[in-house]
Scaffold this motif. Structure first.
Motif, PDB file in Angstrom:
ATOM      1  N   LEU A  52      35.602 -41.637  17.645  1.00  0.00           N
ATOM      2  CA  LEU A  52      34.732 -40.649  18.601  1.00  0.00           C
ATOM      3  C   LEU A  52      35.113 -39.428  19.042  1.00  0.00           C
ATOM      4  CD1 LEU A  52      34.715 -43.669  19.009  1.00  0.00           C
ATOM      5  CD2 LEU A  52      33.712 -43.343  20.954  1.00  0.00           C
ATOM      6  N   VAL A  53      35.683 -38.228  18.154  1.00  0.00           N
ATOM      7  CA  VAL A  53      36.487 -36.563  18.474  1.00  0.00           C
ATOM      8  C   VAL A  53      34.962 -36.437  17.982  1.00  0.00           C
ATOM      9  CG1 VAL A  53      38.182 -34.675  17.745  1.00  0.00           C
ATOM     10  CG2 VAL A  53      39.054 -37.676  18.593  1.00  0.00           C
ATOM     11  N   ALA A  54      34.855 -35.174  19.395  1.00  0.00           N
ATOM     12  CA  ALA A  54      33.677 -34.193  19.006  1.00  0.00           C
ATOM     13  C   ALA A  54      34.119 -34.047  17.501  1.00  0.00           C
ATOM     14  CB  ALA A  54      33.297 -34.259  20.408  1.00  0.00           C
ATOM     15  N   ASN A  55      32.873 -33.137  17.452  1.00  0.00           N
ATOM     16  CA  ASN A  55      33.145 -31.779  16.252  1.00  0.00           C
ATOM     17  C   ASN A  55      32.664 -30.468  17.468  1.00  0.00           C
ATOM     18  OD1 ASN A  55      33.169 -32.194  13.915  1.00  0.00           O
ATOM     19  ND2 ASN A  55      31.725 -33.331  13.416  1.00  0.00           N
ATOM     20  N   ASN A  56      33.080 -28.944  16.950  1.00  0.00           N
ATOM     21  CA  ASN A  56      33.163 -27.665  17.712  1.00  0.00           C
ATOM     22  C   ASN A  56      31.883 -26.950  18.154  1.00  0.00           C
ATOM     23  OD1 ASN A  56      35.907 -28.217  17.526  1.00  0.00           O
ATOM     24  ND2 ASN A  56      36.079 -27.569  15.226  1.00  0.00           N
ATOM     25  N   MET A 107      40.998 -44.486  27.058  1.00  0.00           N
ATOM     26  CA  MET A 107      39.665 -43.899  25.836  1.00  0.00           C
ATOM     27  C   MET A 107      40.035 -43.525  24.278  1.00  0.00           C
ATOM     28  SD  MET A 107      39.251 -39.413  26.492  1.00  0.00           S
ATOM     29  CE  MET A 107      39.526 -39.301  28.005  1.00  0.00           C
ATOM     30  N   LEU A 108      38.720 -44.368  23.233  1.00  0.00           N
ATOM     31  CA  LEU A 108      39.317 -44.705  22.464  1.00  0.00           C
ATOM     32  C   LEU A 108      38.693 -43.034  21.332  1.00  0.00           C
ATOM     33  CD1 LEU A 108      39.498 -46.343  19.458  1.00  0.00           C
ATOM     34  CD2 LEU A 108      37.343 -46.607  19.780  1.00  0.00           C
ATOM     35  N   LEU A 109      39.999 -42.331  20.325  1.00  0.00           N
ATOM     36  CA  LEU A 109      39.593 -41.673  19.557  1.00  0.00           C
ATOM     37  C   LEU A 109      39.430 -42.153  18.409  1.00  0.00           C
ATOM     38  CD1 LEU A 109      42.319 -39.476  21.115  1.00  0.00           C
ATOM     39  CD2 LEU A 109      40.567 -39.694  21.869  1.00  0.00           C
ATOM     40  N   GLN A 110      39.592 -42.933  17.682  1.00  0.00           N
ATOM     41  CA  GLN A 110      38.933 -43.371  16.573  1.00  0.00           C
ATOM     42  C   GLN A 110      39.642 -44.942  16.015  1.00  0.00           C
ATOM     43  OE1 GLN A 110      39.985 -40.556  13.393  1.00  0.00           O
ATOM     44  NE2 GLN A 110      41.448 -41.865  12.122  1.00  0.00           N
TER      45      GLN A 110
END
Length: 393
Positions: A21-25, A1-4
């Motif tokens: 690829l980290v989602a906002n809140n 899983m890629l985060l960045q």
């Protein structure tokens, strides 16, 4: 899983850019989010922008770095050890290192790995593992040959230093010597990422796919959703000049003279879009069933927008995407800029300053966007940039 993924000084990217690829809140399409510990991760990101803006350069930077990690041991000694393409419109950048950084998850563990290279050697390299909220150093390399290890890593990794040439990545060399501390990290780069750039049909991949009963069924269902009348794919293996050649035939059920008959076509007689779908399908099957990251350049070339919506839905739907697979693509079709299709943080833009030649990358989420906004309309009005500047006489 890629985060960045981040890169500096590669082609049109003079300055650091980060694909996040980290989602906002915000709670928009919350059902699409992939959860890892305290991280909220996106299953898909699409990159949009004008022609020649640098969209493909971003994915090429990703491909270049991964390919170098996979093949570092095969690097040959030559005047230019790496076929690196730094930013060309600044003389100072031509001799500056190009950098690449990945933050990702493998087997439930979060890592950060990166390196900086010039045309002759590896300047810097590092690997961190997250055993808590803070990263813990595994190894660090500076000034080509200066290495630092955490105490627990020194015994296993320090003997490999003498085996690592200036033009080799330490991660790749250590993995080749079966170092347990880097195995999971290297395996992620080796096995968990698949690329598709504009190319001929991947004959071996398709042959492997249609020999697999489950994958063959997935391909048939995928093509049926695309409303393409292909009932089956058959093949023959022939030898031409002592070389193996695979001949594919697509089978079509056609009503002729009142009867339903099966006719065949050479796969090269199928449309360009159909050939692309046949190449995509094995990648999607493997990712959706076993996990991983799929990276596709110009995914919508010769593909109808309704089919693109379907492809996006495969990765966004948690009932289908049970393995936390991810899709990263660039596209031209602005009809995909719809908040019913993708979240705000799943839409990115690349824009090039044609006075400086520098590309920048940014997310739609950086703008004040309401859930009911007509993103396509505002994009075409120039609200988000990344549009071609057409000059009409």
């Amino acid at each position: 899983m890629l985060l960045q993924f981040s890169t500096v000084n590669f082609k049109s990217f003079k300055n650091e850019v980060t694909l996040n690829l980290v989602a906002n809140n915000f709670k928009e399409h919350e059902e699409r989010i992939i959860y890892f510990n305290n991280e909220r991760v996106l299953p898909l990101v699409g990159v949009f922008g004008a022609n020649a803006s640098g969209k493909s350069n971003l994915l090429e930077a990703f491909f270049f770095a991964v390919n170098l990690i996979r093949n570092s041991l095969s690097s040959q000694t030559s005047e230019e050890l790496f076929n690196i393409k730094p930013f060309m419109f600044d003389d100072s950048k031509d001799n500056s290192p190009s950098s690449f950084d990945f933050i990702f998850v493998k087997d439930g563990v979060k890592y950060e790995y990166g390196f900086a290279i010039d045309k002759k050697c590896v300047i810097e390299e590092y690997l961190y593992v997250y055993k808590s909220q803070k990263p813990s150093l595994v190894f660090e390399r500076k000034n080509v040959n200066e290495y630092h290890f955490r105490d627990y890593a020194r015994h296993e990794l320090s003997p490999i230093v003498s085996r690592t040439l200036p033009n080799k990545l330490f991660l790749s060399v250590a993995a080749n010597f079966n170092a347990k501390l880097v195995k999971a990290c290297f395996d992620w780069f080796k096995n968990d990422i698949n690329f598709y750039f504009e190319q001929a049909i991947e004959e071996k991949a398709i042959l492997d796919a249609i020999k697999d009963e489950k994958m063959n069924k997935f391909i048939a269902d995928f093509l049926n959703h695309a409303d393409i009348n292909i009932s089956n794919i058959k093949w023959q293996i022939a030898k031409i000049n002592n070389q193996q050649k695979i001949n594919f035939k697509t089978m079509h059920l056609i009503r002729a003279n009142g009867e339903l008959k099966e006719f065949s076509l050479d796969i090269k007689d199928e449309s360009h879009g159909t050939q692309k779908l046949l190449s995509y399908a094995p990648l999607f099957y493997k990712a959706l069933n076993f996990g991983g990251v799929v990276v596709i350049d110009e995914i919508d070339n010769a593909i109808h927008v309704e089919l693109m919506k379907y492809i996006i839905s495969l990765f966004n739907d948690p009932l289908i995407n049970k393995t936390s697979a991810q899709l990263i693509f660039n596209a031209q079709n602005a009809l995909l800029l719809d908040l019913d299709i993708m979240r705000r943080d799943q839409i990115c833009f690349v824009e090039k300053n044609f006075l400086t030649g520098v590309s920048s990358l940014y997310s739609l989420d950086e703008f004040k966007v309401r859930l009911d906004d007509k993103v396509l309309k505002k994009y075409l009005e120039g609200r988000y940039g990344a549009l071609p500047n057409i000059i009409y006489e």
